[in-house]
Design an enzyme around this catalytic site. Structure first.
Site, PDB file in Angstrom:
ATOM      1  N   THR A  52      45.745  -3.284  49.896  1.00 33.56           N
ATOM      2  CA  THR A  52      46.718  -2.428  49.211  1.00 33.56           C
ATOM      3  C   THR A  52      47.044  -2.873  47.793  1.00 33.56           C
ATOM      4  OG1 THR A  52      48.458  -3.724  50.304  1.00 33.56           O
ATOM      5  CG2 THR A  52      47.829  -1.644  51.328  1.00 33.56           C
ATOM      6  N   LYS A 103      32.983   1.444  51.437  1.00 28.47           N
ATOM      7  CA  LYS A 103      33.845   0.926  52.502  1.00 28.47           C
ATOM      8  C   LYS A 103      34.426   2.085  53.306  1.00 28.47           C
ATOM      9  CE  LYS A 103      38.280  -1.442  53.112  1.00 28.47           C
ATOM     10  NZ  LYS A 103      39.432  -2.065  52.432  1.00 28.47           N
ATOM     11  N   ALA A 160      45.328  -5.321  36.684  1.00 30.00           N
ATOM     12  CA  ALA A 160      46.563  -4.558  36.491  1.00 30.00           C
ATOM     13  C   ALA A 160      46.698  -4.064  35.058  1.00 30.00           C
ATOM     14  CB  ALA A 160      47.769  -5.416  36.880  1.00 30.00           C
ATOM     15  N   ILE A 190      45.386  -3.242  44.817  1.00 29.27           N
ATOM     16  CA  ILE A 190      44.966  -2.372  43.713  1.00 29.27           C
ATOM     17  C   ILE A 190      45.622  -0.999  43.837  1.00 29.27           C
ATOM     18  CG2 ILE A 190      42.980  -1.186  42.686  1.00 29.27           C
ATOM     19  CD1 ILE A 190      41.336  -3.700  43.232  1.00 29.27           C
ATOM     20  N   LEU A 203      50.735  -8.641  40.398  1.00 26.64           N
ATOM     21  CA  LEU A 203      51.393  -9.835  40.927  1.00 26.64           C
ATOM     22  C   LEU A 203      52.752 -10.073  40.292  1.00 26.64           C
ATOM     23  CD1 LEU A 203      48.322 -12.238  41.103  1.00 26.64           C
ATOM     24  CD2 LEU A 203      49.330 -10.888  42.954  1.00 26.64           C
ATOM     25  N   VAL A 220      41.140 -12.264  43.453  1.00 31.97           N
ATOM     26  CA  VAL A 220      40.702 -12.392  44.834  1.00 31.97           C
ATOM     27  C   VAL A 220      40.622 -11.038  45.532  1.00 31.97           C
ATOM     28  CG1 VAL A 220      41.607 -14.714  45.072  1.00 31.97           C
ATOM     29  CG2 VAL A 220      43.051 -12.790  45.664  1.00 31.97           C
ATOM     30  N   SER A 236      44.888 -13.290  26.838  1.00 33.57           N
ATOM     31  CA  SER A 236      44.278 -14.510  26.340  1.00 33.57           C
ATOM     32  C   SER A 236      43.076 -14.878  27.190  1.00 33.57           C
ATOM     33  CB  SER A 236      45.291 -15.655  26.353  1.00 33.57           C
ATOM     34  OG  SER A 236      44.669 -16.883  26.048  1.00 33.57           O
ATOM     35  N   GLY A 292      46.035  -8.939  30.702  1.00 34.42           N
ATOM     36  CA  GLY A 292      44.957  -7.994  30.991  1.00 34.42           C
ATOM     37  C   GLY A 292      44.667  -7.970  32.481  1.00 34.42           C
TER      38      GLY A 292
END
Length: 499
Positions: free
Chosen positions: A342, A82, A20, A344, A331, A51, A43, A17
């Site tokens: 960058t 932002k 991503a 997300i 990841l 982070v 899980s 989950g």
């Protein structure tokens, strides 16, 4: 007449989950609804890295793509606005510059704004390049607001864990099924080699046609199972560890991210509504874990909410983002440090690309995967080069880390960009490139590159006319800035009622 048979739905299984996984699940079911069955297997025992708390303006386009209400998103994720990133101590200690979102100045068909700005500087006026960025001027004054002209280009700071929960609250009513469980085994087709099912610790099997690997650095499907291979970029991006910690908010949040260089890397400050995200990125060859911990703790300006968490990483990308019937995201696809926020974006863009090239049953998956991988590689390499730029172009010689960065060889693709800009002030954005010309120019100027020449079309304009044009630009930005409220005041409408 016999009614045509309805094509079977494509079974999409999202392994993992987090940000991503729920971005992928929400987008696929929202756009392809009746054509797919989407299952997320995650899980509660497995934590997320969480982070990355900063985005770029493409996140707004993605939210519009899904029909996400901004106010609901802001409240659910403790988000703030932002306008760009403030870089401190990168060119040299004590120096700073700003990478703003949006356009800087005004370009014409033949030449971009930096050429006219350089011509103005030659004639003794023009000020700083950032004077002609609405976003930079608003950020510096701590201002933000919406207007009817949508003047400001902006993104968000957000709580990544809360963002995943928020997306789940949208995705499940849209039709996504969530299965709780730890993946114990990945089953493959004995003949073709594709993945056919995930086997959970409970013994339950989750069968699928398309699998999306969101299992983080483990890359349980794309690497541990399919052995896709990893392309290592640590020769250029030498930082390999990070510490992250949240602190109490002690001042109103500013509408920008801070990226502050130190002797062996950099640290971030990301303001949310009720706390601040802090982190230290460093090279373990140049700084020990204990030194990093002391450096981070010493930089905090308020009480930490927990002990700093360490993240170990290796910069690079999976050799194929799409391998057989598995697509790696987040990841699992690779890692580029979050210096330009960058992470997300790369997830969102990959999901949009997947929807455009979706492998329905009967489609030529090989051709689709080839196109997907080509675009993914270009995108990742483009981001890689932009990050290397910040490290390589520097005047810092105060530590071995920075001396190594300045002297290291760089990819030919980046060398070409740097050579063109240094010689002629030229910059470009390719069709699949993320960063715009304004971004490249802001960072290259900020890092200290002074072009030796510029396009001479700017010299054809009379000095008085050019000066008048620059004065008009400046007045227009000032007028808009004066209409903006303080960021914290505008943000108040998005805070929870009990916040």
């Amino acid at each position: 007449m016999t009614a045509p048979m309805e094509a079977p739905r494509t079974r999409v299984v999202v392994a993992g989950g987090g940000t991503a996984g729920w971005i992928a699940a929400a987008a696929i079911v929202r756009q392809l609804g009746p054509l797919v069955d989407v299952t997320v297997v995650e899980s509660d025992e497995i934590g997320t890295v969480g982070v990355g708390e900063s985005t770029i303006p493409t996140a707004r386009s993605f939210h519009a793509f899904l029909g996400i209400d901004e106010a609901a998103f802001m409240r659910a994720t403790q988000a703030t606005f932002k306008l760009g990133i403030a870089f401190e101590n990168w060119r040299k200690i004590g120096d700073s510059y700003f990478h703003p979102f949006g356009s800087v100045g005004r370009s014409v068909a033949i030449a971009d704004f930096q050429h006219f700005w350089l011509a103005a500087r030659e004639r003794g006026f023009g000020g700083a390049y950032g004077d002609y960025s609405l976003e930079q001027q608003a950020a510096g004054a701590g201002l933000f607001g919406h207007d009817e002209h949508h003047s400001l280009a902006y993104a968000y700071h957000l709580d990544a864990t809360a963002y995943a929960r928020f997306l789940r609250t949208l995705a499940e009513p849209w039709g996504v099924r969530r299965v709780e469980g730890r993946i114990e085994q990945v089953q493959r087709d004995g003949q073709g080699g594709d993945i056919v099912a995930l086997v959970l610790a409970s013994g339950e099997q989750i069968a699928g046609d398309l699998f999306i690997d969101c299992t983080g650095f483990r890359a349980l499907l794309s690497e541990a199972t399919l052995e896709t291979g990893f392309e290592d970029w640590s020769e250029w991006l030498t930082t390999d560890r990070a510490l992250a910690v949240q602190t109490e908010a002690v001042s109103p949040p500013v509408p920008y991210t801070r990226a502050i260089a130190h002797a062996a890397g950099w640290r971030w400050q990301i303001p949310l509504q009720t706390r601040t995200g802090n982190g230290l990125v460093y090279s373990s060859r140049h700084m020990s874990d204990d030194e990093a911990h002391v450096t981070l703790i010493g930089s905090l300006n308020s009480r930490p909410l927990f002990e700093p968490r360490q993240l170990r990483f290796r910069s690079g990308m999976r050799r194929q983002a799409w391998n057989r019937n598995c697509i790696a995201l987040g990841l699992a696809a690779g890692f580029i440090e979050p210096l330009e926020s960058t992470s997300i974006h790369l997830i969102m863009n990959a999901v949009i690309r997947l929807i455009q090239l979706f492998p329905f049953r009967g489609d030529d998956h090989v051709a689709l995967a080839s196109r997907f991988n080509t675009q993914s590689r270009h995108e990742w390499e483009h981001v890689r080069d932009f990050i290397i730029l910040h490290y390589h172009v520097t005047e810092r010689t105060d530590s071995p880390f920075w001396r190594d960065c300045a002297s290291m060889p760089i990819p030919d693709s980046l060398a070409e960009r740097l050579s063109l800009f240094a010689a002629t002030a030229g910059a470009w954005q390719g069709q699949d490139d993320l960063f715009r010309i304004d971004s490249w120019v802001s960072v290259m100027l900020g890092q200290g590159i002074v072009p030796r020449a510029h396009h001479r079309i700017a010299s054809m304009i009379k000095g008085s006319d050019l000066e008048t044009s620059f004065a008009d630009l400046s007045r227009g930005i000032s007028r808009t800035v004066r209409t903006l409220p303080r960021h914290c005041d505008f943000l108040a409408q998005y805070c929870p009622a009990d916040g």
